[in-house]
Write a protein that holds these residues in place. Structure first.
Motif, PDB file in Angstrom:
ATOM      1  N   ARG A 147       0.924  -1.152   0.026  1.00 42.99           N
ATOM      2  CA  ARG A 147       0.138  -0.145   0.075  1.00 42.99           C
ATOM      3  C   ARG A 147       0.884   1.235  -0.131  1.00 42.99           C
ATOM      4  NH1 ARG A 147      -1.285   4.277   0.198  1.00 42.99           N
ATOM      5  NH2 ARG A 147      -2.885   5.247   0.931  1.00 42.99           N
TER       6      ARG A 147
ATOM      7  N   HIS B 216      -7.548   5.846   0.239  1.00 43.31           N
ATOM      8  CA  HIS B 216      -8.570   5.458   1.540  1.00 43.31           C
ATOM      9  C   HIS B 216     -10.033   5.643   1.220  1.00 43.31           C
ATOM     10  CE1 HIS B 216      -4.419   7.231   2.912  1.00 43.31           C
ATOM     11  NE2 HIS B 216      -4.446   8.173   2.094  1.00 43.31           N
TER      12      HIS B 216
ATOM     13  N   HIS C  49      -6.292   8.119  -4.664  1.00 45.25           N
ATOM     14  CA  HIS C  49      -5.070   8.738  -5.015  1.00 45.25           C
ATOM     15  C   HIS C  49      -4.817   7.951  -6.525  1.00 45.25           C
ATOM     16  CE1 HIS C  49      -4.015  10.601  -1.448  1.00 45.25           C
ATOM     17  NE2 HIS C  49      -3.984   9.295  -0.695  1.00 45.25           N
TER      18      HIS C  49
ATOM     19  N   GLU D  14      -6.577  15.412   1.116  1.00 42.37           N
ATOM     20  CA  GLU D  14      -5.669  15.587   2.319  1.00 42.37           C
ATOM     21  C   GLU D  14      -4.354  16.312   1.829  1.00 42.37           C
ATOM     22  OE1 GLU D  14      -4.942  11.443   3.354  1.00 42.37           O
ATOM     23  OE2 GLU D  14      -3.848  11.030   1.672  1.00 42.37           O
ATOM     24  N   HIS D  15      -3.984  16.289   0.781  1.00 38.68           N
ATOM     25  CA  HIS D  15      -2.515  16.876   0.301  1.00 38.68           C
ATOM     26  C   HIS D  15      -2.511  18.335   0.332  1.00 38.68           C
ATOM     27  CE1 HIS D  15      -1.363  12.840  -1.700  1.00 38.68           C
ATOM     28  NE2 HIS D  15      -1.450  12.944  -0.204  1.00 38.68           N
TER      29      HIS D  15
HETATM   30  C1  LAC Z   1      -0.769   7.850   0.720  1.00 35.47           C
HETATM   31  C2  LAC Z   1      -0.448   9.449   0.370  1.00 35.47           C
HETATM   32  C3  LAC Z   1       0.208   9.696  -1.157  1.00 35.47           C
HETATM   33  O1  LAC Z   1      -1.863   7.643   0.970  1.00 35.47           O
HETATM   34  O2  LAC Z   1      -1.365  10.318   0.599  1.00 35.47           O
HETATM   35  O3  LAC Z   1      -0.221   6.866  -0.040  1.00 35.47           O
END
Ligand code: LAC
Ligand code: FAD
Ligand code: ZN
Length: 464
Positions: free
Chosen positions: A324, A374, A381, A415-416
Motif C-alpha cells: 500500500r 483511503h 490517489h 488531504e494533500h
Molecule cells: C498515500 C499518500 C500519497 O496515501 O497520501 O499513500
C-alpha cells in the motif's frame, strides 16, 4: 535584514547562496528548485517571532518549511522569499497521560511524536507514509489525513491547542488542553489546513487515544466495487468502531507495483477484482482476533470477498502495508508522474475510477493510471505516467481528471492541499463566493501578503 537576522539568531541559523541545502529549494512535489533569498532556522518561538517582525518591517515574504514531504509545492520557496524552516524547533515538551494530551514543538517529526505517545502507553493516531520526515507543524498546516482517518479523524480532529506566530510577529498562544471550549472563534482552525498562509505554527497540543493491544490486518480481494462497499459497511457494523483502515487498490496499482518492486511479497495472486487492506484494532488479541477471522469467513460465504489472507505476525502486516505504501518508489519505477488526491461521496468512487481509467486510456493508449487509496474516507490517489515521452502532457491530464471531479462534485484535494500545484483548479471545488471570502480572511490576517505568497489562493479575477 540578513545582518540583523544573523545578529539575533547567530550565523549558523541564517544561510545564504551556496550554503542553502538543495533540499530546501523544493519539496516532494518534485517541482523545479527555487532558491530562496536565504534560509533561516529559528530554534525558539521567540526567534520565529523575531524573524517575522523583521520581515514585516522590511516587507519581506517568507515560505514556512517543515519536513518538505508535501506533495503540492506548498513548502517550495516562492520566488524572492525567505525560507523559514522549523527544523531546529523540535522536541516533545510534555505527555500527559491523565488528560491524554501531548505538547510538542512544530519541527518534531511525526514518528517522534508517535513514539513519545507510545512510550507513555498511549497512541497518537495520525499516521502517514512520510512519518519519519514530516513534522507535526507540517501535518497541522496541511491537515494531514492518512491511514487511520476512518476511526480517529484527520490532523484537525486530533488538535486541541496551537501556538502560532502571525505575519507581524505577534505570538498567538491558544495552547488549549480542554476537550470542550466554546469561547468565541476557534482560532486554531484558521491555521490548520491553510498551508502556512495565515501564520507559522510553532507548538501544538494534540489528543492521544488509548493504545490498542494489537492490530489485525487482512489483505482481501473483492469481485467489484459494490462488493467493496458492502464489505466496508458490514465491517463497520460487525467490527464496529474498531475498523481503523480500509484501503483499496485497483489492479492498475497492484499489478504494476507488485511486478516492478521485487522486494514486495505478493499476498494474493493477480486476478480479477479489487484488493482491500482492512485493519482493525484489538483490545484483546485472542477474542478480537477470533471475531475478525469469523467476520472474514462470513464475508467470504456471503460473496463480499472472493479471497483473503490474515496477517499472522507484525512482519506480515508490515508486508501488506509495504504494498500500500509503495508510493515512495514512484520516482524510481515510473519517473515523472502526475499525482492526484481526490475525494468523493463514497458511493461514487467505483464509477469515478472506471471513468478516469477508461478516459485516460482512450486518450493516451498505454498510459499508466494507478488508482488506490483511503476508500473508507472517500479519498483516492491516482498516479498518472505516460511512458516513452519526454514531456508528460500534465495540463491535459489534469484538465481531464479535474473535469471529472467537478462533474461528480468531488474535491480536488482530500488531504494533500493545494500548494501551487492545484491553484488553477481550486474553482473546480470551491464557489466564487467561497474564494472571495478566503481572500478577505487572508487580507485581514496577513495584509502584506508576507506568509507563503502564491500558495493556495489563485490570483483574484479582475474586478473581484
Ligand atoms: C498515500 C499518500 C500519497 O496515501 O497520501 O499513500
Ligand atoms: P512541508 O512539506 O514542509 O510543508 C507543507 C505545507 O505546510 C507547506 O505549505 C508549508 O509552507 C507549510 N508548513 C510546514 N510547516 C509549517 C509550520 N510550522 N507552520 C505553518 N506552515 C507550515 N499526506 C497525507 O495527508 N496523507 C498521507 O497518507 C500522506 N502520505 C505521504 C506519503 C509519502 C511517501 C509522502 C512523501 C508524502 C505523504 N503525504 C501524505 C504528504 C505529506 O507528508 C504531508 O502533507 C505532511 O503533512 C507534510 O508535512 P511536512 O512537515 O513535510 O510539511
Ligand atoms: Zn493518502
Amino acid at each position: 535584514m540578513i545582518d540583523e537576522l544573523r545578529a539575533v539568531l547567530g550565523d549558523a541559523a541564517v544561510l545564504t547562496g551556496a550554503e542553502i541545502p538543495r533540499k530546501n529549494c523544493s519539496d516532494w512535489s518534485k517541482l523545479p528548485d527555487i532558491e530562496p533569498l536565504a534560509l533561516v532556522r529559528p530554534a525558539t518561538t521567540e526567534e520565529v517571532a523575531h524573524v517575522l517582525r523583521l520581515c514585516n518591517r522590511y516587507g519581506q515574504a517568507v515560505t514556512p518549511q517543515g519536513g518538505l514531504t508535501g506533495l503540492v509545492g506548498g513548502a517550495r520557496p516562492s520566488p524572492s522569499t525567505l525560507a523559514l524552516s522549523l527544523e531546529r524547533l523540535t522536541g516533545v515538551e510534555q505527555v500527559d497521560a491523565r488528560t491524554a494530551t501531548l505538547t510538542a514543538r512544530a519541527g518534531t517529526t511525526l514518528e517522534t511524536v508517535q513514539r513519545a505517545a507510545d512510550d507513555a502507553g498511549l497512541l497518537f493516531a495520525l499516521d502517514i507514509g512520510s512519518r519519519g520526515s514530516c513534522t507535526l507543524g507540517g501535518n497541522l498546516a496541511t491537515n494531514a489525513g492518512g491511514n487511520r482517518v476512518l476511526r480517529y479523524g484527520m490532523a484537525r480532529d486530533l488538535t486541541l491547542g496551537l501556538e502560532v506566530v502571525l505575519a507581524d510577529g505577534t505570538i498567538l498562544s491558544s495552547m488549549n488542553t480542554m476537550v470542550k471550549n466554546n469561547t468565541g472563534l476557534d482560532l486554531k482552525q484558521l491555521f490548520i489546513g491553510t498551508e502556512g498562509t495565515l501564520g507559522v505554527i510553532t507548538r501544538a497540543v494534540v489528543r492521544l487515544h488509548s493504545k490498542p493491544a494489537g492490530m489485525l490486518n487482512a489483505f482481501c480481494r473483492c469481485a467489484d466495487f459494490s462488493a467493496v462497499l458492502a464489505l466496508l459497511a458490514s465491517a463497520q457494523t460487525q467490527l464496529a468502531d474498531t475498523v481503523s483502515s480500509f484501503e483499496v487498490m485497483w489492479p492498475s496499482f497492484y499489478d504494476l507495483v507488485i511486478t516492478r518492486l521485487p522486494q514486495l511479497r505478493r499476498p494474493l495472486a493477480s486476478g480479477p477484482g479489487l484488493y482491500c487492506l482492512l485493519e482493525a484494532t484489538a483490545a484483546d488479541l485472542a477474542a478480537d482476533g477470533a471475531r475478525f477471522e469469523a467476520f472474514l469467513s462470513q464475508s467470504l460465504e456471503r460473496g463480499m470477498l472472493t479471497d483473503a489472507v490474515i496477517a499472522q505476525s507484525q512482519r506480515e502486516a508490515g508486508e501488506f502495508w509495504a504494498i500500500r505504501g509503495a508510493g515512495s518508489e514512484y520516482p524510481r519505477i515510473l519517473g515523472e508522474i502526475n499525482s492526484f488526491d481526490i475525494s468523493f461521496r463514497r458511493d461514487d468512487i467505483g464509477r469515478v475510477v472506471n471513468r478516469l481509467e477508461s478516459e485516460l486510456a482512450a486518450r493516451w493508449p498505454g498510459i499508466h493510471a494507478l488508482t488506490y487509496g483511503h476508500v473508507g474516507d472517500g479519498n483516492i490517489h491516482l498516479i498518472v505516467n505516460l511512458p516513452g515521452v519526454t514531456t508528460q502532457p500534465k495540463e491535459e491530464i489534469s484538465d481531464l481528471v479535474y473535469g471529472v471531479v467537478r462533474e461528480f462534485q468531488g474535491s480536488i484535494s482530500g488531504e494533500h492541499g493545494i500548494g501551487t500545484r492545484k491553484l488553477n483548479y481550486l474553482s473546480n471545488s470551491r464557489s466564487a463566493e467561497e474564494l472571495a471570502f478566503m481572500r478577505r480572511v487572508k487580507r485581514a490576517v496577513d495584509p502584506g501578503n508576507l506568509l507563503n505568497p502564491g500558495k493556495v489562493l489563485p490570483a483574484p479575477e479582475t474586478g473581484e
